[in-house]
Design an enzyme around this catalytic site. Sequence first.
Site, PDB file in Angstrom:
ATOM      1  N   PRO A  64      90.059  62.186  -6.539  1.00 25.01           N
ATOM      2  CA  PRO A  64      88.779  61.616  -6.098  1.00 25.01           C
ATOM      3  C   PRO A  64      87.640  62.368  -6.773  1.00 25.01           C
ATOM      4  O   PRO A  64      87.657  63.595  -6.838  1.00 25.01           O
ATOM      5  CB  PRO A  64      88.782  61.886  -4.583  1.00 25.01           C
ATOM      6  CG  PRO A  64      89.723  63.024  -4.379  1.00 25.01           C
ATOM      7  CD  PRO A  64      90.739  62.937  -5.467  1.00 25.01           C
ATOM      8  N   MET A  65      86.666  61.642  -7.304  1.00 25.08           N
ATOM      9  CA  MET A  65      85.519  62.309  -7.931  1.00 25.08           C
ATOM     10  C   MET A  65      84.241  61.517  -7.618  1.00 25.08           C
ATOM     11  O   MET A  65      84.011  60.448  -8.190  1.00 25.08           O
ATOM     12  CB  MET A  65      85.717  62.443  -9.441  1.00 25.08           C
ATOM     13  CG  MET A  65      86.784  63.489  -9.816  1.00 25.08           C
ATOM     14  SD  MET A  65      86.847  63.829 -11.559  1.00 25.08           S
ATOM     15  CE  MET A  65      87.656  62.349 -12.165  1.00 25.08           C
ATOM     16  N   GLN A  91      88.989  58.335   0.984  1.00 21.45           N
ATOM     17  CA  GLN A  91      88.801  59.729   1.387  1.00 21.45           C
ATOM     18  C   GLN A  91      87.590  59.886   2.305  1.00 21.45           C
ATOM     19  O   GLN A  91      86.499  59.426   1.995  1.00 21.45           O
ATOM     20  CB  GLN A  91      88.615  60.640   0.171  1.00 21.45           C
ATOM     21  CG  GLN A  91      88.660  62.098   0.597  1.00 21.45           C
ATOM     22  CD  GLN A  91      88.276  63.077  -0.499  1.00 21.45           C
ATOM     23  OE1 GLN A  91      87.180  63.057  -0.991  1.00 21.45           O
ATOM     24  NE2 GLN A  91      89.213  63.943  -0.858  1.00 21.45           N
ATOM     25  N   CYS A 130      85.714  70.082  -0.679  1.00 23.42           N
ATOM     26  CA  CYS A 130      84.423  69.942  -1.368  1.00 23.42           C
ATOM     27  C   CYS A 130      83.583  71.212  -1.185  1.00 23.42           C
ATOM     28  O   CYS A 130      83.358  71.656  -0.062  1.00 23.42           O
ATOM     29  CB  CYS A 130      83.669  68.720  -0.824  1.00 23.42           C
ATOM     30  SG  CYS A 130      82.077  68.531  -1.641  1.00 23.42           S
ATOM     31  N   LYS A 148      93.262  67.103   1.483  1.00 20.38           N
ATOM     32  CA  LYS A 148      93.055  67.772   0.189  1.00 20.38           C
ATOM     33  C   LYS A 148      92.320  69.085   0.442  1.00 20.38           C
ATOM     34  O   LYS A 148      91.235  69.093   1.017  1.00 20.38           O
ATOM     35  CB  LYS A 148      92.253  66.858  -0.745  1.00 20.38           C
ATOM     36  CG  LYS A 148      92.073  67.422  -2.143  1.00 20.38           C
ATOM     37  CD  LYS A 148      91.733  66.312  -3.129  1.00 20.38           C
ATOM     38  CE  LYS A 148      91.400  66.817  -4.515  1.00 20.38           C
ATOM     39  NZ  LYS A 148      90.032  67.379  -4.601  1.00 20.38           N
ATOM     40  N   ASN A 191      96.922  70.156  -8.122  1.00 23.67           N
ATOM     41  CA  ASN A 191      95.686  69.726  -8.800  1.00 23.67           C
ATOM     42  C   ASN A 191      94.941  70.925  -9.410  1.00 23.67           C
ATOM     43  O   ASN A 191      94.837  71.969  -8.792  1.00 23.67           O
ATOM     44  CB  ASN A 191      94.798  68.998  -7.766  1.00 23.67           C
ATOM     45  CG  ASN A 191      93.398  68.709  -8.261  1.00 23.67           C
ATOM     46  OD1 ASN A 191      92.425  69.107  -7.623  1.00 23.67           O
ATOM     47  ND2 ASN A 191      93.267  68.042  -9.389  1.00 23.67           N
ATOM     48  N   GLY A 192      94.456  70.702 -10.608  1.00 26.61           N
ATOM     49  CA  GLY A 192      93.606  71.686 -11.274  1.00 26.61           C
ATOM     50  C   GLY A 192      93.984  71.905 -12.716  1.00 26.61           C
ATOM     51  O   GLY A 192      95.100  72.326 -13.019  1.00 26.61           O
ATOM     52  N   GLY A 209      91.795  65.238 -12.493  1.00 25.40           N
ATOM     53  CA  GLY A 209      90.384  64.914 -12.323  1.00 25.40           C
ATOM     54  C   GLY A 209      89.675  64.831 -13.659  1.00 25.40           C
ATOM     55  O   GLY A 209      89.731  63.817 -14.358  1.00 25.40           O
ATOM     56  N   ARG A 210      89.033  65.940 -14.050  1.00 24.13           N
ATOM     57  CA  ARG A 210      88.165  65.921 -15.234  1.00 24.13           C
ATOM     58  C   ARG A 210      88.897  65.607 -16.532  1.00 24.13           C
ATOM     59  O   ARG A 210      88.273  65.153 -17.499  1.00 24.13           O
ATOM     60  CB  ARG A 210      87.421  67.258 -15.329  1.00 24.13           C
ATOM     61  CG  ARG A 210      86.421  67.461 -14.198  1.00 24.13           C
ATOM     62  CD  ARG A 210      86.064  68.914 -14.018  1.00 24.13           C
ATOM     63  NE  ARG A 210      87.245  69.706 -13.676  1.00 24.13           N
ATOM     64  CZ  ARG A 210      87.291  71.025 -13.681  1.00 24.13           C
ATOM     65  NH1 ARG A 210      86.224  71.713 -13.997  1.00 24.13           N
ATOM     66  NH2 ARG A 210      88.411  71.665 -13.349  1.00 24.13           N
TER      67      ARG A 210
END
Length: 343
Positions: A19-20, A73, A103, A143, A204-205, A228-229
């Site tokens: 999610p972004m 989310q 977040c 998350k 994640n990461g 993500g990115r």
Amino acid sequence: MNNIKIGNVTLEQSAALAPMAGVADKSYRLMCREYGAAYTVSEMVSAKGICYSDKKTAELCTITEGERPMGIQLFGSEPDFMAEAVKIVLEYNPDIIDINMGCPVPKVVNTGAGSALMRNPVLAAEITEAAVKAAGNVPVTVKIRSGWSADTLNAMEMAKAVEYAGAAAVAVHGRTRDQFYSGTADYSVIKAVKDAVKIPVIGNGDVTDGKSCLRMYRETGCDLVMVGRGSYGNPFIFEEIRAALEGRAYTPPTVEEKMQIMLRHIRLMLENSKKTEEYAIHEARKHAAWYMNGYYGSAKFRGRCYTLASYEEAEKLADEFAELQRNILHKNQLKNSLNMTNG
Ligand SMILES: Cc1cc2nc3c(=O)[nH]c(=O)nc-3n(C[C@H](O)[C@H](O)[C@H](O)COP(=O)(O)O)c2cc1C
């Protein structure tokens, strides 16, 4: 390709889109699903906002078939609001409901939500329990981050707390809240979470290609990887990851293909926009710039992306960019052939 199960939902064990907020909107999710993302998640939605029937918030929850399997989310700090919000978003028929406990931004943390919950595992469990009860058959996932700070790495404790409260899976971003997005993700914490709980763990990461995805799976033993990115201007990363997992060779798109895909992405943004064309193009600027990343002369072109005012301008820029890259390639081929004949 193997599958995994999160509650009653079957997902392909490749890579999911993270999610972004402000980036992974409907158009972005559609693009990533088209290139093989196993699962997508909405931008974070305020539980309180949805309870007060904020129209903008509701827009974030709409799901089209092409985005599925998809989670919605929610973020919030009060179990009652969370339960109410879950009941409301069930109307959008999400495959999964995810709770944001990672977040780091002050606007969210100062309300006690997002990664502030990393400091309060009991409240995190209460929020999860309330969501699980309200969600019925729809699985609830959480998350989290590795911890609040380097000296309070409590992802394992958090994961156990939300598992006990009924979470169907936990996603772990291997950074602390203090790190925001700097430094590197700590995969040993993700592995420790995997060893600590029985529910599926989503790692994640810093996954940016097929190789780093294989590394995430290998080093953490996680059940699913989340990107993500690494998908910025690069929805094909999901195709690359699937190829890597299946041991197949992967051929990235040519620059011409990339520009066509970029234009398709912008067209989708225009179609899906609830606002003016001007607004949609403004939103598309950063995406256009990402698609041009990493090429010769791209800095200048990326600067120009930030002045785009219409779709026609984007088309023109895409043509110019592809032509520049073709000319550079041609020049290099000439140079190489000359070197070969001289050598
Ligand atoms: C622009 C941006 C927006 C984000 N918004 C959210 C969000 O709404 N919900 C969430 O749980 N995480 C959000 N994140 C965190 C990502 O989901 C992910 O955990 C983080 O970027 C690390 O993964 P990566 O290294 O693959 O990018 C956001 C990250 C970025 C860069």
